[in-house]
Design a protein around this motif. Structure first.
Motif, PDB file in Angstrom:
ATOM      1  N   LEU A 132     -24.512  47.713 -20.694  1.00 38.99           N
ATOM      2  CA  LEU A 132     -24.831  48.982 -19.508  1.00 38.99           C
ATOM      3  C   LEU A 132     -24.786  48.406 -18.175  1.00 38.99           C
ATOM      4  O   LEU A 132     -24.413  49.068 -17.283  1.00 38.99           O
ATOM      5  CB  LEU A 132     -26.075  49.735 -20.005  1.00 38.99           C
ATOM      6  CG  LEU A 132     -25.926  50.382 -21.562  1.00 38.99           C
ATOM      7  CD1 LEU A 132     -27.534  51.057 -21.620  1.00 38.99           C
ATOM      8  CD2 LEU A 132     -25.045  51.362 -21.448  1.00 38.99           C
ATOM      9  N   ALA A 133     -25.387  47.259 -18.167  1.00 39.75           N
ATOM     10  CA  ALA A 133     -25.446  46.539 -16.692  1.00 39.75           C
ATOM     11  C   ALA A 133     -24.746  45.204 -16.655  1.00 39.75           C
ATOM     12  O   ALA A 133     -25.606  44.335 -16.485  1.00 39.75           O
ATOM     13  CB  ALA A 133     -26.770  46.725 -16.237  1.00 39.75           C
ATOM     14  N   PRO A 134     -23.379  45.035 -16.870  1.00 41.22           N
ATOM     15  CA  PRO A 134     -23.207  43.690 -16.652  1.00 41.22           C
ATOM     16  C   PRO A 134     -23.320  42.876 -15.342  1.00 41.22           C
ATOM     17  O   PRO A 134     -23.345  43.473 -14.498  1.00 41.22           O
ATOM     18  CB  PRO A 134     -21.551  44.060 -16.696  1.00 41.22           C
ATOM     19  CG  PRO A 134     -21.217  45.662 -17.477  1.00 41.22           C
ATOM     20  CD  PRO A 134     -22.465  46.119 -16.811  1.00 41.22           C
ATOM     21  N   GLY A 135     -23.748  41.692 -15.605  1.00 41.19           N
ATOM     22  CA  GLY A 135     -23.915  41.012 -14.451  1.00 41.19           C
ATOM     23  C   GLY A 135     -25.256  40.792 -14.292  1.00 41.19           C
ATOM     24  O   GLY A 135     -25.997  39.682 -13.605  1.00 41.19           O
ATOM     25  N   LEU A 136     -26.421  41.705 -15.015  1.00 39.83           N
ATOM     26  CA  LEU A 136     -27.593  41.478 -14.914  1.00 39.83           C
ATOM     27  C   LEU A 136     -28.232  40.231 -15.879  1.00 39.83           C
ATOM     28  O   LEU A 136     -27.861  39.867 -16.984  1.00 39.83           O
ATOM     29  CB  LEU A 136     -28.268  42.593 -15.453  1.00 39.83           C
ATOM     30  CG  LEU A 136     -29.828  42.927 -15.002  1.00 39.83           C
ATOM     31  CD1 LEU A 136     -30.232  44.370 -15.096  1.00 39.83           C
ATOM     32  CD2 LEU A 136     -30.865  42.035 -15.989  1.00 39.83           C
ATOM     33  N   LYS A 137     -29.004  39.459 -15.022  1.00 41.32           N
ATOM     34  CA  LYS A 137     -29.434  38.090 -15.548  1.00 41.32           C
ATOM     35  C   LYS A 137     -30.835  38.030 -15.524  1.00 41.32           C
ATOM     36  O   LYS A 137     -31.526  37.952 -14.288  1.00 41.32           O
ATOM     37  CB  LYS A 137     -28.816  36.921 -14.974  1.00 41.32           C
ATOM     38  CG  LYS A 137     -28.788  35.599 -15.749  1.00 41.32           C
ATOM     39  CD  LYS A 137     -28.109  34.666 -15.196  1.00 41.32           C
ATOM     40  CE  LYS A 137     -28.191  33.064 -15.909  1.00 41.32           C
ATOM     41  NZ  LYS A 137     -28.191  33.281 -17.234  1.00 41.32           N
ATOM     42  N   ILE A 188     -39.342  51.940  -6.912  1.00 42.71           N
ATOM     43  CA  ILE A 188     -38.162  51.899  -7.410  1.00 42.71           C
ATOM     44  C   ILE A 188     -37.221  50.599  -6.761  1.00 42.71           C
ATOM     45  O   ILE A 188     -37.401  50.064  -5.775  1.00 42.71           O
ATOM     46  CB  ILE A 188     -37.626  53.127  -6.685  1.00 42.71           C
ATOM     47  CG1 ILE A 188     -38.159  54.437  -6.928  1.00 42.71           C
ATOM     48  CG2 ILE A 188     -35.951  53.114  -6.732  1.00 42.71           C
ATOM     49  CD1 ILE A 188     -37.830  55.856  -6.186  1.00 42.71           C
ATOM     50  N   SER A 189     -36.468  50.179  -7.757  1.00 41.12           N
ATOM     51  CA  SER A 189     -35.836  48.820  -7.448  1.00 41.12           C
ATOM     52  C   SER A 189     -34.730  49.177  -6.456  1.00 41.12           C
ATOM     53  O   SER A 189     -34.148  49.960  -6.083  1.00 41.12           O
ATOM     54  CB  SER A 189     -34.982  48.485  -8.784  1.00 41.12           C
ATOM     55  OG  SER A 189     -33.886  49.550  -9.179  1.00 41.12           O
ATOM     56  N   THR A 190     -34.769  48.057  -5.522  1.00 45.32           N
ATOM     57  CA  THR A 190     -33.854  47.925  -4.357  1.00 45.32           C
ATOM     58  C   THR A 190     -32.453  47.396  -4.561  1.00 45.32           C
ATOM     59  O   THR A 190     -31.647  47.514  -3.595  1.00 45.32           O
ATOM     60  CB  THR A 190     -34.441  47.217  -3.381  1.00 45.32           C
ATOM     61  OG1 THR A 190     -34.659  45.774  -3.638  1.00 45.32           O
ATOM     62  CG2 THR A 190     -36.140  47.570  -3.003  1.00 45.32           C
ATOM     63  N   VAL A 197     -30.154  43.592 -10.760  1.00 46.94           N
ATOM     64  CA  VAL A 197     -30.568  44.907 -11.240  1.00 46.94           C
ATOM     65  C   VAL A 197     -30.198  45.945 -10.263  1.00 46.94           C
ATOM     66  O   VAL A 197     -30.165  46.004  -9.129  1.00 46.94           O
ATOM     67  CB  VAL A 197     -32.421  44.872 -11.014  1.00 46.94           C
ATOM     68  CG1 VAL A 197     -32.878  46.164 -11.406  1.00 46.94           C
ATOM     69  CG2 VAL A 197     -32.928  43.585 -11.814  1.00 46.94           C
ATOM     70  N   PRO A 198     -29.745  47.131 -11.097  1.00 48.62           N
ATOM     71  CA  PRO A 198     -29.278  48.059 -10.299  1.00 48.62           C
ATOM     72  C   PRO A 198     -30.311  49.009  -9.325  1.00 48.62           C
ATOM     73  O   PRO A 198     -31.242  48.786  -9.582  1.00 48.62           O
ATOM     74  CB  PRO A 198     -28.886  49.124 -11.310  1.00 48.62           C
ATOM     75  CG  PRO A 198     -28.641  48.419 -12.591  1.00 48.62           C
ATOM     76  CD  PRO A 198     -29.721  47.348 -12.383  1.00 48.62           C
ATOM     77  N   VAL A 199     -29.853  49.382  -8.233  1.00 48.92           N
ATOM     78  CA  VAL A 199     -30.595  50.154  -7.269  1.00 48.92           C
ATOM     79  C   VAL A 199     -31.149  51.483  -7.948  1.00 48.92           C
ATOM     80  O   VAL A 199     -30.354  51.976  -8.681  1.00 48.92           O
ATOM     81  CB  VAL A 199     -29.843  50.513  -6.045  1.00 48.92           C
ATOM     82  CG1 VAL A 199     -30.662  51.339  -5.217  1.00 48.92           C
ATOM     83  CG2 VAL A 199     -29.314  49.356  -5.063  1.00 48.92           C
ATOM     84  N   GLY A 200     -32.407  52.044  -7.710  1.00 47.31           N
ATOM     85  CA  GLY A 200     -32.725  53.237  -8.205  1.00 47.31           C
ATOM     86  C   GLY A 200     -33.452  53.122  -9.403  1.00 47.31           C
ATOM     87  O   GLY A 200     -34.015  54.171  -9.929  1.00 47.31           O
ATOM     88  N   LEU A 201     -33.903  52.150 -10.046  1.00 44.34           N
ATOM     89  CA  LEU A 201     -34.665  52.128 -11.494  1.00 44.34           C
ATOM     90  C   LEU A 201     -35.847  52.452 -11.138  1.00 44.34           C
ATOM     91  O   LEU A 201     -36.596  51.616 -10.249  1.00 44.34           O
ATOM     92  CB  LEU A 201     -34.664  51.038 -12.316  1.00 44.34           C
ATOM     93  CG  LEU A 201     -33.070  50.444 -12.490  1.00 44.34           C
ATOM     94  CD1 LEU A 201     -33.097  49.690 -13.565  1.00 44.34           C
ATOM     95  CD2 LEU A 201     -32.244  51.819 -13.119  1.00 44.34           C
ATOM     96  N   GLY A 202     -36.665  53.390 -11.943  1.00 46.32           N
ATOM     97  CA  GLY A 202     -38.233  53.447 -11.571  1.00 46.32           C
ATOM     98  C   GLY A 202     -38.434  54.816 -11.218  1.00 46.32           C
ATOM     99  O   GLY A 202     -37.524  55.507 -10.531  1.00 46.32           O
ATOM    100  N   ALA A 203     -39.743  55.342 -10.633  1.00 48.02           N
ATOM    101  CA  ALA A 203     -40.122  56.353 -10.180  1.00 48.02           C
ATOM    102  C   ALA A 203     -41.482  56.294  -9.279  1.00 48.02           C
ATOM    103  O   ALA A 203     -41.937  55.251  -9.307  1.00 48.02           O
ATOM    104  CB  ALA A 203     -40.334  57.394 -11.269  1.00 48.02           C
ATOM    105  N   PRO A 204     -41.466  57.242  -8.371  1.00 50.68           N
ATOM    106  CA  PRO A 204     -42.468  57.064  -7.187  1.00 50.68           C
ATOM    107  C   PRO A 204     -43.980  56.984  -7.515  1.00 50.68           C
ATOM    108  O   PRO A 204     -44.612  56.082  -6.882  1.00 50.68           O
ATOM    109  CB  PRO A 204     -42.215  58.057  -6.347  1.00 50.68           C
ATOM    110  CG  PRO A 204     -41.044  58.836  -6.655  1.00 50.68           C
ATOM    111  CD  PRO A 204     -40.930  58.432  -7.973  1.00 50.68           C
TER     112      PRO A 204
END
Length: 366
Positions: A148-153, A287-289, A217-224
C-alpha cells in the motif's frame, strides 16, 4: 484478563504465556491480496529470537511461526489470520523458588494483588516472551505496507545502554545489522560489549533506549484529537513489557528549546513542502508531515537478576530473593524488532483509517 488487543482497523490480539504450550496472535483487518507466508514472517522473528549470542537470554526457542488461517495460495483473504509460535524450551523448575515471593521491579506483585492468581513460570503474560507474537503480527503489517505504501521503511536501533549513548556523528544505517546490539555506531557497540560482559558476570542487568524511524511515511496519517498518530504510537510502544518512557521527535528535549529553535522551518520544494529540521518527529497536530517519523522508548533493566534483593512473600513475610534461570542482561536488545513491529502495525492502521475517511489527501499546496 481483558485488554489483549490493539489497533482500530488493523487489529491484533495476542495470546499465550511464557511457559505455556504456545503463544500467538489473531490479526484482523488485514486487506486481502497481500502476499504473505511463514518464511516472510520468520525473517522478523529471527531478529528477536533468544539465545543468539551471549548478550541475550540463553533460552533456546526456534520461534517458528505457523499461519493457521486467513491465507490462500500465499495471499491474505481478508479474514482473521491466526498465528502460532510453540514454546519448546521452557524450564519452569527455574521459578520454583520464587513462586511465593515477589520480584522487586517486576509485575509479580501487582498481578497477584489485582487478580489473586499469577503464573510464576517466567511471568506468564508479563514476560517479554509475549512480544514474539507482536513481531509476527508486525510482519503482516510490513507486508501490507509494502503493497500500500511502497518505499516506506521502518528501522529500529539502540541509541543508549545504561549510561552509554551513541555518538550521532558516527551514525551509519549499514552498521545496524552488523552488531548484536542493533546500533548504528560501531564504536558504541564495542563499548557496550565490554560493559555488558562485566555486568552479566556480576549477576546484574541494565536498561536501554531504542529509537525507531519510519522513512517514507505518507503525509496526512492521523487525526487532530483522540486518534493522533503520535498518541497511538506512544500507546503502542508503552504497551511493550518493560517500557517506562516514550518520546516522539525531540520529546522531552523540546522543553529546553525556544520556539524559534524548535520550529521546523518550511520551504517549497519541487515535490511539495520541505522542512529544514525534524524536531516534531514527523508529526504535527497528530498528523504525519511526510518527514521521518521518529519514536524513542526507554526499557528498564531486567527484574530477574542474580543479585540478592529484599522482598516479601504472598503471606507478607520478609524475604530475600535471587532469580535463577536464563534472563536477558539487557532486554532492550531484543526490544528493537518489537518496536519496529509496533511502528508497522500503527502506521498500517492509520493508513487504512485515512483511506477509509479521506481517500486521497484533499489539501493542495502550490
Amino acid at each position: 484478563m481483558s485488554m489483549n488487543s490493539y489497533g482500530h482497523l488493523f487489529r491484533v490480539t495476542t495470546w499465550g504465556e511464557s511457559h505455556g504450550p504456545a503463544l500467538g496472535a489473531t490479526v484482523d483487518g488485514c486487506p486481502p491480496g497481500v502476499r504473505i507466508d511463514a518464511a516472510m514472517l520468520q525473517h522478523w522473528l529471527d531478529k528477536r529470537k533468544p539465545g543468539q549470542n551471549r548478550y541475550t537470554t540463553q533460552r533456546r526457542e526456534p520461534d517458528q511461526v505457523e499461519i493457521l488461517s486467513g491465507t490462500y495460495e500465499g495471499q491474505t483473504t481478508g479474514t482473521p489470520i491466526q498465528l502460532m509460535i510453540r514454546n519448546t524450551d521452557q524450564r519452569s523448575k527455574d521459578y520454583g523458588d520464587i513462586a511465593e515471593k515477589f520480584r522487586p521491579g517486576h509485575a509479580d506483585i501487582t498481578y497477584w494483588q489485582k487478580y489473586g492468581i499469577r503464573d510464576p513460570r517466567g511471568g506468564g503474560r508479563s514476560s517479554a516472551r509475549e512480544t514474539a507474537a507482536r513481531v509476527a503480527a508486525g510482519g503482516i503489517a510490513r507486508a501490507a505496507l509494502d503493497a500500500l505504501a511502497p518505499g516506506l521503511k521502518i528501522t529500529g536501533y539502540m541509541v543508549q545502554m545504561g549510561p552509554h549513548g551513541i555518538d550521532r556523528g558516527n551514525f551509519d544505517w549499514e552498521q545496524i545489522e552488523l552488531n548484536p546490539f542493533w546500533t548504528p555506531d560501531a564504536m558504541a557497540a564495542e563499548t557496550w560489549a565490554a560493559y555488558l560482559d562485566e555486568l552479566r558476570k556480576s549477576g546484574d542487568s541494565v536498561g536501554a533506549i531504542i529509537e525507531v524511524t519510519a522513512r517514507g511515511v505518507p503525509v496526512g496519517l492521523g487525526a487532530p484529537v483522540y486518534a493522533k498518530l503520535d498518541t497511538d504510537l506512544a500507546a503502542a510502544m508503552m504497551s511493550i513489557n518493560a517500557v517506562k518512557g516514550v518520546e516522539i521527535g525531540e520529546g522531552m528535549g523540546a522543553a529546553t528549546l525556544t520556539g524559534s529553535a524548535n520550529a521546523d522551518e518550511i520551504a517549497m520544494g519541487p515535490d511539495g513542502p520541505v522542512y529544514n529540521s525534524n524536531h516534531a518527529g514527523g508529526i504535527l497536530g497528530g498528523i504525519s508531515t511526510g518527514q521521518d517519523v521518529v519514536v524513542r522508548f526507554a526499557v528498564k533493566p531486567t527484574s530477574s537478576i542474580l543479585t540478592p534483593r529484599k522482598t516479601i512473600t504472598k503471606s507478607g513475610e520478609a524475604a530475600e530473593i535471587v532469580t535463577k534461570g536464563r534472563h536477558d542482561p539487557c532486554v532492550g536488545i531484543r526490544a528493537v524488532p518489537v518496536g519496529e513491529a509496533m511502528m508497522a502495525a500503527v502506521i498500517l492502521d492509520h493508513l487504512l483509517l485515512h483511506r477509509g475517511q479521506i481517500g486521497a489527501n484533499r489539501g493542495q499546496i502550490g
